[in-house]
Design an enzyme around this catalytic site. Sequence first.
Site, PDB file in Angstrom:
ATOM      1  CB  CYS A  91      63.805  61.173  28.781  1.00  0.00           C
ATOM      2  SG  CYS A  91      63.412  61.129  27.017  1.00  0.00           S
ATOM      3  CG  HIS A 115      59.587  59.660  30.694  1.00  0.00           C
ATOM      4  ND1 HIS A 115      59.701  60.920  31.241  1.00  0.00           N
ATOM      5  CD2 HIS A 115      60.191  59.724  29.481  1.00  0.00           C
ATOM      6  CE1 HIS A 115      60.339  61.708  30.381  1.00  0.00           C
ATOM      7  NE2 HIS A 115      60.646  61.009  29.308  1.00  0.00           N
ATOM      8  CD  GLU A 170      58.482  60.485  34.588  1.00  0.00           C
ATOM      9  OE1 GLU A 170      58.452  61.165  33.548  1.00  0.00           O
ATOM     10  OE2 GLU A 170      59.344  59.596  34.794  1.00  0.00           O
TER      11      GLU A 170
END
Length: 427
Positions: free
Chosen positions: A129, A250, A252
């Site tokens: 990001c 993202h 994750e």
Amino acid sequence: MENLSQILPRVLVVSRRTVRKNKFVDFVGEYHLDLIVRYGCVPVIVPRVTGVHMLLDSFKPIHGVLLCEGEDIDPSLYESEISSLSPEELQEIRDTHASDTAIDKEKDSIELGLAKLCLEQNIPYLGICRGSQILNVACGGTLYLDLEKELTNKLPEERRTKHIDYDNYDGHRHVVRIVEKSPLHSWFKDSLDGENMEILVNSYHHQGVKRLAQRFVPMAFASDGLMEGFYDPDAYNPEEGKFIMGLQFHPERMRSDDLDEFDYPGCPAAYQEFAKAVIAYQKKLNSTMSVPKTLELDREMENKRKILVRSFSLARNMYAKGEPGKNPSKGSELEVGAEFLESNTALSAEQETRLKEMGATVRNGGSYMKKMKVDEEKQRMARNMMNKMNTEQLSELMAFYHLMGNICGEVLERKLHGNVNECFKDL
């Protein structure tokens, strides 16, 4: 201290600042830290504290850097002019994205410093990001100040992409098209439907890459043409410790409601390959910094070493006290040191000269003291001569010897450095 090879590789992560109970609190998203630890590295949190950008060398050794999350980057770092947006539009952006538009110049300085350090020293870098935007800006790229106003609203309806949804923050997804033969392609290939190179990714940003820095290659695009991932192909080989990459989404956080299962098997791959590069980089760094282990002597050699040490210690003490002719009872012990100096060929010429001077009492203490008297006489004559010189002459003389001292120091340092390198080359 333990051997460097026993220390787990260190990944620096810069914290983000927020306010809790009227006090500043620094934090890092747990998912990032969890994946770093899962794949064999240790996260080292760099606090977003005033002045830390000047202390980055204190965090060494640095084996990897993960930058993620945070406020908008100061536009003055990538644009000569703020943009074509009107003051009213800028205020609307600040109102809509209040938590992101508060510029944090200290965090900018810390993260840009780390990004440039990674680029200069080939340290593995993963930007998520904001971290991807920092990487692009560090290399001369630019950003959209606001995607909706500068990109989305200028496109036909069918090409528009919503990059942030505050009403469905973690659940929001949009399509990205993966570039063939890129790292993303290898990570998500089992989830792609034939020639359809698209996956759904999450999105939490209102800014993004506008002009990609020259060294990078795109890995994914949103439907509106926004770049969602890029990397440096010349600095990508995890097995060799090379990894420079930025992802706008993202991975994750691309998880189902139970928070354990990822949307795609390839989601954690960026962290896994990054950790692989970090581990390889640490090994490579250790190999260049490793210090040879201390030589272990057997009992016989250790006894000889102790005798030699005592011999030189006696010679040094006698020289320091200026009593070379005394202590005749210690003559046999001093002979050991004298014989060593005569037979040893492993010492450099400088080392041998210094040791022989220190151990002059072993063979002929009287002659050494005579030499010292000659030196004293030379000093006395020099003082007498200088007393007859005027101030200008003395100043010129001092400047000359100062210059000679500097030159001598430089030459000596080069020679000593060369001797050290030769010693390590032989080990």
